[in-house]
Write a protein that holds these residues in place. Structure first.
Motif, PDB file in Angstrom:
ATOM      1  N   LYS A  77      26.649   7.661 -52.187  1.00 14.96           N
ATOM      2  CA  LYS A  77      26.038   6.487 -51.434  1.00 14.96           C
ATOM      3  C   LYS A  77      24.906   5.823 -52.096  1.00 14.96           C
ATOM      4  CE  LYS A  77      28.395   7.950 -47.645  1.00 14.96           C
ATOM      5  NZ  LYS A  77      29.208   8.991 -48.499  1.00 14.96           N
ATOM      6  N   LEU A  78      25.028   4.443 -52.084  1.00 15.54           N
ATOM      7  CA  LEU A  78      24.137   3.570 -52.898  1.00 15.54           C
ATOM      8  C   LEU A  78      23.346   2.762 -51.833  1.00 15.54           C
ATOM      9  CD1 LEU A  78      26.528   2.436 -55.707  1.00 15.54           C
ATOM     10  CD2 LEU A  78      25.223   4.138 -55.539  1.00 15.54           C
ATOM     11  N   GLN A  79      22.187   2.688 -51.886  1.00 17.50           N
ATOM     12  CA  GLN A  79      21.250   1.827 -51.304  1.00 17.50           C
ATOM     13  C   GLN A  79      20.277   1.024 -52.331  1.00 17.50           C
ATOM     14  OE1 GLN A  79      18.349   3.902 -48.202  1.00 17.50           O
ATOM     15  NE2 GLN A  79      17.057   3.457 -49.711  1.00 17.50           N
ATOM     16  N   THR A  80      20.071  -0.199 -52.169  1.00 23.90           N
ATOM     17  CA  THR A  80      19.096  -0.895 -52.833  1.00 23.90           C
ATOM     18  C   THR A  80      18.245  -1.744 -51.759  1.00 23.90           C
ATOM     19  OG1 THR A  80      19.097  -2.705 -54.528  1.00 23.90           O
ATOM     20  CG2 THR A  80      20.492  -3.091 -52.817  1.00 23.90           C
ATOM     21  N   LYS A  81      17.319  -2.190 -52.391  1.00 24.37           N
ATOM     22  CA  LYS A  81      16.263  -2.805 -51.566  1.00 24.37           C
ATOM     23  C   LYS A  81      15.881  -4.121 -52.361  1.00 24.37           C
ATOM     24  CE  LYS A  81      13.110   0.654 -52.426  1.00 24.37           C
ATOM     25  NZ  LYS A  81      14.127   1.263 -53.229  1.00 24.37           N
ATOM     26  N   CYS A  82      15.497  -5.367 -51.485  1.00 25.64           N
ATOM     27  CA  CYS A  82      15.183  -6.457 -52.018  1.00 25.64           C
ATOM     28  C   CYS A  82      14.166  -7.078 -51.116  1.00 25.64           C
ATOM     29  CB  CYS A  82      16.389  -7.322 -51.787  1.00 25.64           C
ATOM     30  SG  CYS A  82      16.909  -7.836 -50.464  1.00 25.64           S
ATOM     31  N   GLY A  83      13.467  -8.057 -51.496  1.00 28.16           N
ATOM     32  CA  GLY A  83      12.339  -8.468 -50.705  1.00 28.16           C
ATOM     33  C   GLY A  83      11.136  -9.120 -51.333  1.00 28.16           C
ATOM     34  N   ILE A  84      10.614  -8.358 -52.717  1.00 22.63           N
ATOM     35  CA  ILE A  84       9.393  -8.442 -53.420  1.00 22.63           C
ATOM     36  C   ILE A  84      10.187  -9.404 -54.395  1.00 22.63           C
ATOM     37  CG2 ILE A  84       8.104  -7.565 -54.811  1.00 22.63           C
ATOM     38  CD1 ILE A  84       8.264  -4.658 -53.379  1.00 22.63           C
ATOM     39  N   PHE A  98      11.804 -12.984 -47.362  1.00 23.40           N
ATOM     40  CA  PHE A  98      12.905 -12.335 -46.662  1.00 23.40           C
ATOM     41  C   PHE A  98      13.649 -13.643 -46.022  1.00 23.40           C
ATOM     42  CE2 PHE A  98      10.831  -8.242 -45.149  1.00 23.40           C
ATOM     43  CZ  PHE A  98      10.684  -7.710 -46.012  1.00 23.40           C
ATOM     44  N   SER A  99      13.669 -14.764 -46.866  1.00 22.17           N
ATOM     45  CA  SER A  99      14.629 -16.156 -46.538  1.00 22.17           C
ATOM     46  C   SER A  99      16.082 -15.479 -46.625  1.00 22.17           C
ATOM     47  CB  SER A  99      14.296 -17.208 -47.197  1.00 22.17           C
ATOM     48  OG  SER A  99      14.765 -16.853 -48.594  1.00 22.17           O
ATOM     49  N   LYS A 100      16.810 -16.117 -45.871  1.00 24.57           N
ATOM     50  CA  LYS A 100      18.424 -15.980 -46.182  1.00 24.57           C
ATOM     51  C   LYS A 100      18.927 -16.235 -47.381  1.00 24.57           C
ATOM     52  CE  LYS A 100      21.389 -18.953 -44.691  1.00 24.57           C
ATOM     53  NZ  LYS A 100      22.207 -19.765 -43.670  1.00 24.57           N
ATOM     54  N   ALA A 101      18.535 -17.202 -47.999  1.00 25.01           N
ATOM     55  CA  ALA A 101      18.943 -17.542 -49.553  1.00 25.01           C
ATOM     56  C   ALA A 101      18.568 -16.703 -50.338  1.00 25.01           C
ATOM     57  CB  ALA A 101      18.367 -18.877 -49.789  1.00 25.01           C
ATOM     58  N   TYR A 102      17.155 -16.094 -50.226  1.00 24.67           N
ATOM     59  CA  TYR A 102      16.648 -15.058 -51.302  1.00 24.67           C
ATOM     60  C   TYR A 102      17.599 -13.613 -51.135  1.00 24.67           C
ATOM     61  CZ  TYR A 102      13.513 -12.541 -54.421  1.00 24.67           C
ATOM     62  OH  TYR A 102      12.836 -11.914 -55.454  1.00 24.67           O
ATOM     63  N   THR A 129       5.129 -10.838 -43.875  1.00 22.95           N
ATOM     64  CA  THR A 129       4.511 -11.528 -42.848  1.00 22.95           C
ATOM     65  C   THR A 129       5.105 -12.731 -42.337  1.00 22.95           C
ATOM     66  OG1 THR A 129       2.599 -11.805 -41.515  1.00 22.95           O
ATOM     67  CG2 THR A 129       2.729 -12.788 -43.692  1.00 22.95           C
ATOM     68  N   LEU A 130       5.755 -13.574 -43.321  1.00 22.57           N
ATOM     69  CA  LEU A 130       6.250 -14.803 -42.970  1.00 22.57           C
ATOM     70  C   LEU A 130       7.902 -14.692 -42.566  1.00 22.57           C
ATOM     71  CD1 LEU A 130       5.027 -17.126 -46.321  1.00 22.57           C
ATOM     72  CD2 LEU A 130       4.379 -16.622 -43.765  1.00 22.57           C
ATOM     73  N   MET A 131       8.266 -13.539 -42.520  1.00 19.45           N
ATOM     74  CA  MET A 131       9.652 -13.277 -41.977  1.00 19.45           C
ATOM     75  C   MET A 131       9.984 -13.957 -40.561  1.00 19.45           C
ATOM     76  SD  MET A 131      11.335  -9.737 -40.462  1.00 19.45           S
ATOM     77  CE  MET A 131      10.350  -9.621 -39.131  1.00 19.45           C
ATOM     78  N   GLU A 132      11.097 -14.591 -40.579  1.00 23.25           N
ATOM     79  CA  GLU A 132      11.709 -15.222 -39.194  1.00 23.25           C
ATOM     80  C   GLU A 132      12.864 -14.083 -38.987  1.00 23.25           C
ATOM     81  OE1 GLU A 132      10.761 -18.006 -37.993  1.00 23.25           O
ATOM     82  OE2 GLU A 132       9.626 -18.956 -39.263  1.00 23.25           O
ATOM     83  N   PRO A 133      12.534 -13.573 -37.649  1.00 24.97           N
ATOM     84  CA  PRO A 133      13.545 -12.407 -37.439  1.00 24.97           C
ATOM     85  C   PRO A 133      14.734 -12.950 -37.123  1.00 24.97           C
ATOM     86  CG  PRO A 133      11.860 -12.543 -35.830  1.00 24.97           C
ATOM     87  CD  PRO A 133      11.578 -13.564 -37.024  1.00 24.97           C
ATOM     88  N   GLU A 135      16.412 -15.519 -38.710  1.00 25.95           N
ATOM     89  CA  GLU A 135      17.107 -15.912 -39.910  1.00 25.95           C
ATOM     90  C   GLU A 135      17.772 -14.352 -40.555  1.00 25.95           C
ATOM     91  OE1 GLU A 135      16.116 -18.132 -44.134  1.00 25.95           O
ATOM     92  OE2 GLU A 135      14.627 -18.016 -42.775  1.00 25.95           O
ATOM     93  N   VAL A 136      16.906 -13.430 -40.647  1.00 30.63           N
ATOM     94  CA  VAL A 136      16.996 -12.141 -41.275  1.00 30.63           C
ATOM     95  C   VAL A 136      18.185 -11.594 -40.528  1.00 30.63           C
ATOM     96  CG1 VAL A 136      16.110  -9.653 -41.630  1.00 30.63           C
ATOM     97  CG2 VAL A 136      14.865 -11.421 -42.001  1.00 30.63           C
TER      98      VAL A 136
END
Length: 313
Positions: A77-84, A98-102, A129-133, A135-136
């Protein structure tokens, strides 16, 4: 090793997970030994992030190690994280994104480095804090429909931020990766000291422990042997004499290591947390995995809590 149903949605993973950040410092050959040892010890859940190592080096090494061993994708089971987000040279942090493209770009990069077609779980790495829910939420839909991501979660988020995102997405947030250990106990301290005028009654996490339990969100406890994000571990640390004495006493009683007792302390909590260990030492991985076979008593659990310097009313 016992399997946890993460988020109670049918995603089963070992209650001890291997965090792969330090794999960035290994050769492919050494990483293969770590991977083989983990699997043989019952660990089948592996935690990654796109920022572990410059340009995702930890994921790349892991992917090559898996290929060298011939491990079947369905056995992990593989988990990864992104957003930083980091600068192009990976030398400094630029903030969170947390933009769609990123997010889509990060996932595609992780899949390529891991040499897989999908990850079982994608977690947003800390809050933006700039997350558009909306869009996510739309991004989650794209990744899910494409088959690239099967489940979603977050890390280091309080209840309000989780609830905001969950309002807009039909995909259940099944995990929240939070720092928790014998000497990093903020999630439970305030509960003990409710209705009191002490510093321990201050709730820094917004009741995240209770929120996760109420909403069937699995807490993934990271840094289970550290007092802070950076610095050394508390095991055999002269600053924690009383704690290490109690750990040694119970380790002898259960015939395991002090690390295993510290991990078993987390596993004993009825929230049914998943412990993420970061060791790249095969022998230590084997020993820590023995925590899964230990069930501490109430008295032993509280004795460790107090020995770590925590207070009860």
């Amino acid at each position: 090793m016992k399997q946890l149903d993460l988020g109670k949605i049918g995603l089963w993973g070992s209650e001890i997970s291997l965090g792969c950040m330090r794999m960035r410092d290994l050769s492919v050959e050494d990483a293969a030994i770590v991977l083989r040892t983990s699997l043989d010890s019952g660990i089948n859940f592996f935690d990654h992030a796109d920022i572990y190592g410059e340009h995702g080096l930890a994921e790349e090494i892991f992917g090559k190690a898996v290929k060298a061993l011939g491990v079947k994708r369905e056995d992990m089971k593989l988990q990864t994280k992104c957003g930083i987000q980091k600068s192009p040279d990976q030398k400094r942090g630029l903030g969170f994104n947390f933009s769609k493209a990123y997010i889509i770009s990060c996932v595609e990069g992780s899949l390529k480095r891991l040499q897989v077609d999908y990850v079982d779980l994608l977690a947003l790495h800390r809050p933006d804090t700039l997350m558009e829910p909306e869009e996510v939420a739309a991004t989650f839909d794209i990744l899910y429909r494409s088959g690239k991501v099967r489940h979603f979660g977050v890390s280091n988020q309080p209840p309000g931020q989780m609830a905001l995102l969950q309002k807009y997405t039909d995909h259940k947030l099944i995990v929240n990766q939070l720092q928790f250990s014998l000497v990093h106990t903020g999630m439970i301290d305030a509960g003990f000291h409710a209705n009191m005028k002490t510093s321990h009654s201050v709730d820094h996490d917004g009741g995240i422990l209770e929120y996760c339990r109420l909403h069937d969100v699995t807490i993934q406890a990271w840094s289970p042997f550290r007092p802070a994000v950076h610095g050394g571990v508390f095991i055999d640390n002269p600053e924690y004499i009383e704690l290490n004495a109690k750990l040694a006493e119970l380790a002898e009683q259960y015939r395991v290591t002090k690390d295993a007792i510290a991990a078993a302390w987390i596993l004993r909590h009825p929230a049914k947390m998943q412990v993420i260990i970061g060791s790249m030492n095969p022998g230590r991985i084997e020993k820590i995995s023995e925590a899964a076979s230990i069930s501490l008593s109430h008295e032993e659990w509280y004795a460790l809590y107090l020995a770590a310097g925590n207070m009860l009313p």
